[in-house]
Structures are given as C-alpha cells and as structure tokens.
Design an enzyme around this catalytic site. Sequence first.
Site, PDB file in Angstrom:
ATOM      1  N   GLU A 126      -6.798  -7.643  -1.074  1.00 14.92           N
ATOM      2  CA  GLU A 126      -7.465  -7.651   0.227  1.00 14.92           C
ATOM      3  C   GLU A 126      -8.941  -7.318   0.018  1.00 14.92           C
ATOM      4  OE1 GLU A 126      -5.504  -5.086   3.029  1.00 14.92           O
ATOM      5  OE2 GLU A 126      -3.495  -5.760   2.458  1.00 14.92           O
ATOM      6  N   GLU A 153       0.801  -1.210   0.000  1.00 14.80           N
ATOM      7  CA  GLU A 153       0.000   0.000   0.000  1.00 14.80           C
ATOM      8  C   GLU A 153       0.846   1.277   0.000  1.00 14.80           C
ATOM      9  OE1 GLU A 153      -4.083  -1.632   2.100  1.00 14.80           O
ATOM     10  OE2 GLU A 153      -2.670  -0.512   3.338  1.00 14.80           O
TER      11      GLU A 153
END
Length: 563
Positions: free
Chosen positions: A315, A150
């Site tokens: 995710e 991320e």
Amino acid sequence: MHLLDDHCITLGVCYYPEHWDPSLWREDLDRMLKSGLTVIRIAEFAWNKIEPREGVFDFSFFDGFLDLCDEVGMQVILGTPTATPPIWLTEKYPEVCNCLKDGTRLGHGMRRHYNYNSPVYQEKTRIIVTQMAKHYGKRTCVIGWQIDNEFNCEIGEFYSDSDTIAFRRFLREKYGSLEELNSAWGTAFWNQTYTDWEEVHLPLPTPSGGTNPHQLLDYKHFISDSVYRYARLQSEILRQYRKRDDFITTNGIFGDIDYNRLVPEVLDFITYDSYPNFGYCLDSYDPDPAAMRDRHWSWNLAKVRAISPVFGIMEQQSGANGWDTRMEAPTPRPGQIRLWTLQSIAHGADYVGYFRWRTSTIGTEIYWHGILDYSGRENRRLREIREIARQVKRLQALAGSRSSARVGNLQDYDNLWDAECDHWHARVQYRSEDGLFAALQHTHTSYDIVTLTSGMDHRDLEQYEVLFYPHPVILEQEQAEVLTEYVRHGGNLIFGCRSAYKDANGRCVQDFLPGVIAELTGTDIPEYSFIAPDAGEVSVTWEDDAFPAAVFTDLLEPLQGGE
C-alpha cells in the site's frame, strides 16, 4: 516466484470489487492497465463473499471477477480475509473476539477484533483459507497471497481467555517450571511468587498502572509468538495449494512482531504499507522546520529492508488519508506521489502497489482517498501515476539492486520491546534514533538498519565500517562476543549511555557497568543519572567539539588500556 524475482519493477493498486457495481469492473481494470498498473490486491476484507453463512461456500462473486482479470490480463494478489471475521462467526462464537485489559470484549463493526489464540478462530481460519486456496490456488491470474492484513495494526494487546491459556502454555514451554518463572520474573519483589500455573495471568490492571516489567517483556514475546503461529497456520495451507511460483507475504510492519522470524520461516518476503502523509496529519504534525515529515519514511523503509532485502510495497500513499474519526491529512501535492514512489524504489522495493484505485463512498475510510475520487473522474493524481509508470519503465535496470551501505544502525527485538515497556529506556532510545536519522539524512550518508539476531557472527557485520548501537539496555554474552569480534576485525562500534545493564529477562545485572561490554569499550561507569531539569546546558566534550547531552549521562572512567 512471480513479481519480485523477475528482476523488474512492477506497479499495482489495491481494489475492492465488493464495493463497486460490477458494471464498473471492466472499465476500472482497463484504465488501470492503460495507466501502467498491472497487479491488483483483492479480497482481504471479503470473508462474507465466500462464506456468507457458516459452512456455506459461494465462490461465484470472485469467480466472475477473476474471470474478467484473466480476460484482460490483470495479475492478482489474493488476500486471506481473516482480519475481519463475519458477524455470524463473532455472534455464535464470542470467544474469538479480543478483549481489552479491563476485560471489555471488542465487538463487530471495525476490523482486527479477533484474537490469534482462540481454538475456534484458528479452526474457522483453517477452513476459509483451505477453501480459498483449493478453489483459487491454480487460477492463472493469481500470482501471490497476502496473509490477513496488517497484523497488530489498530491493537497489539490481547486479553481474551484464550490468550490467558496460551500465555501459560508459552511460559511452560519457555521455563519448564514455576521455580524458573519466579526467578526470571523476580517475583520476590512485592510478594508476587506463583505456586500454581493457574495463578499466572496476562499483565492485569494495577492501582498505579504499572506492572511487573519482566512479565511485560515476556508478554511482548508471547504476542510475537502468537502472530507467528497464526501466520504459519495459514502459510502451511497456502503452500499445499498454490502454484509453484506463487509467493506468500503479509503487509506490515507493526509492533511486537519478530518479522525476522516470520520472513524465512513463514513468508517468502515482507511487504510494507507506506503512508508518508502521516507526516502532515493534523494530530501529529511537527511545525519545527527541522522536522523530517514525509522524509521520515526513509527510516521506516530501512527497517523493512533489514527484515527482507527483497520486499514490496503493498500500500503506497496515493491520496489524502483520514478516517471519519482521526488521521486527517491533506491530499498529496503535485509530484509528491512520485517522490514517495521513488523513495520506496530507491530503498529496494521491486513492487509498489497504490492504495487504492477508487476512494470508498462507504465506511470508516471514506476520507482515505485513493488515486480516483468518489466520482471516478480523470484527475491530477491519475495523470501523475501514468507519468510514474513511464518513468519506472526507464528504471528497470535498478530491479534487484541491493543496498551497499557502509554505516549501520544495530537493533534487536528484546531492546525494541523493552523500550516500549521501560520509560527510562524509551527516553534515550527515541531521542537517539531521531537524532541519528537526522544526521544521516543531512550528511546524505547511506545506511542500513541491521537486526542483531541469535546465530549471527561478526562476518554478518563486516561490510559496515561503522555501526551505531545507541542503547542496548539488554545485552547478553553471546551478542557481546559477536560485537567484540567485529571490532577485533577492524570495525568501529559506537555505543550510547544505558548499555548492557539488563539481562534477557529485563533484570538489572550486578556487574560493574557497562557489564559484558566493559572490556570491549574500555570503560567503567561508577555513576549515572538523568540530567536534572535545572542543570542548564550539559554537553559532552570530544576533542575540540561539544555535543549536547540533554537526557542522560554516564560518568565514564577508562579501564586500564582504555583511552
């Protein structure tokens, strides 16, 4: 490549063997496989498990775990662990840490506290990624690599000394001379002219909180370039040691990153972290019955598809989300995990990995639940995952399917970043984005988000009957020519107010507005204004319909030949 090129839809889950006693590993892997989860992502926060002390490498922990994965037939996506540098590194080399705008150094105990431009951190990254790639690159169970975790999540601003040095280098490469920099940044305003490169800094705190908008726009470009260079550093190493079919990806998407540059040049495809439950967070919940809530993730998934038509979900929400400090949200209602999974697949995701298998009993994310709760007992969510896996088997014919929308929403990175800097731009941009998304959803209109990039021509746009380009504040001649050709070949293009009044540096043009698209739109704009707060109901009349214009107005006059 494995996973997304085999024309199958695959389900997986994130797993953290370092959080659990090894006696649980086999049981967990067996339960995953029996539930239809055949891929796991591991190791993205586990630097210390491989390099517990500087220069000392111990592969035994993940060797043992991957041996078990090979034995039971579990496939693995391996994460490089650079999002969480170990304490021995940040203590010995504090210059690797990021700093806030006021100079405060970010310390250990969280994640993403490093900066991309530290030469020391780049070297330590090179070492750990090389060691991992050499040791694990040929493992049978490893099918792909995730770089870091991320990028720009938690924080997307960087003010370390290394960033200052790198910013000056970035500007030298872009402008070549201080004269060109001064011109681009309009430094004649408020006596900001630079006479030496050492005088050039990152945007600094100011008395009013504002800053030079042209400098700030370049700062956005610099951050994106820093992410690109750091990701490329890792990708080039992984390509040397991976098996031929193993993929390289990273998970996003976050601000101030040109992902359309990352994907073809650094990554094989993008993966996304999809958390629709943010629509129900206590600190952001919108009680308006018209609010899109979890449905809004459709817009985010369209953005991902604009970056990478082939993509996966690294995710996918599977439980309640919440840190111990913020983001409190309820557990998914019965059927919601399936809804969100199918939402991702419907947008083109050929891989969906759930976050996470077991809910962590330690750390900041103790309330960010996975499929299983703390005890690991059988529960409703796991039963729903099993049902999803059975349903996905019946959907395999959809694998590899791509969008065929006839409506598109144009975007570009200059304007995305300008809207983050310029409040005038932001007011209209986000209002229009929300309104357009709502209209597309309520009319069940299939759409794409289309990223306008350098080198495109009108043929890249011809599949769309209608394109919306709500507020391209920054619009250059090159883009205007592409759009003109699109219209000339039969396309329908809709602009909003505040279009084409800035150049690439964010400086206002001296043309009659709307500048480079005046002839294309057939309009002249002699005057414009925000809607005054006491103006009452203001609307735009189009034939027999009236549409509210609640934020801003351009007063339009037709040019000769305009209608």
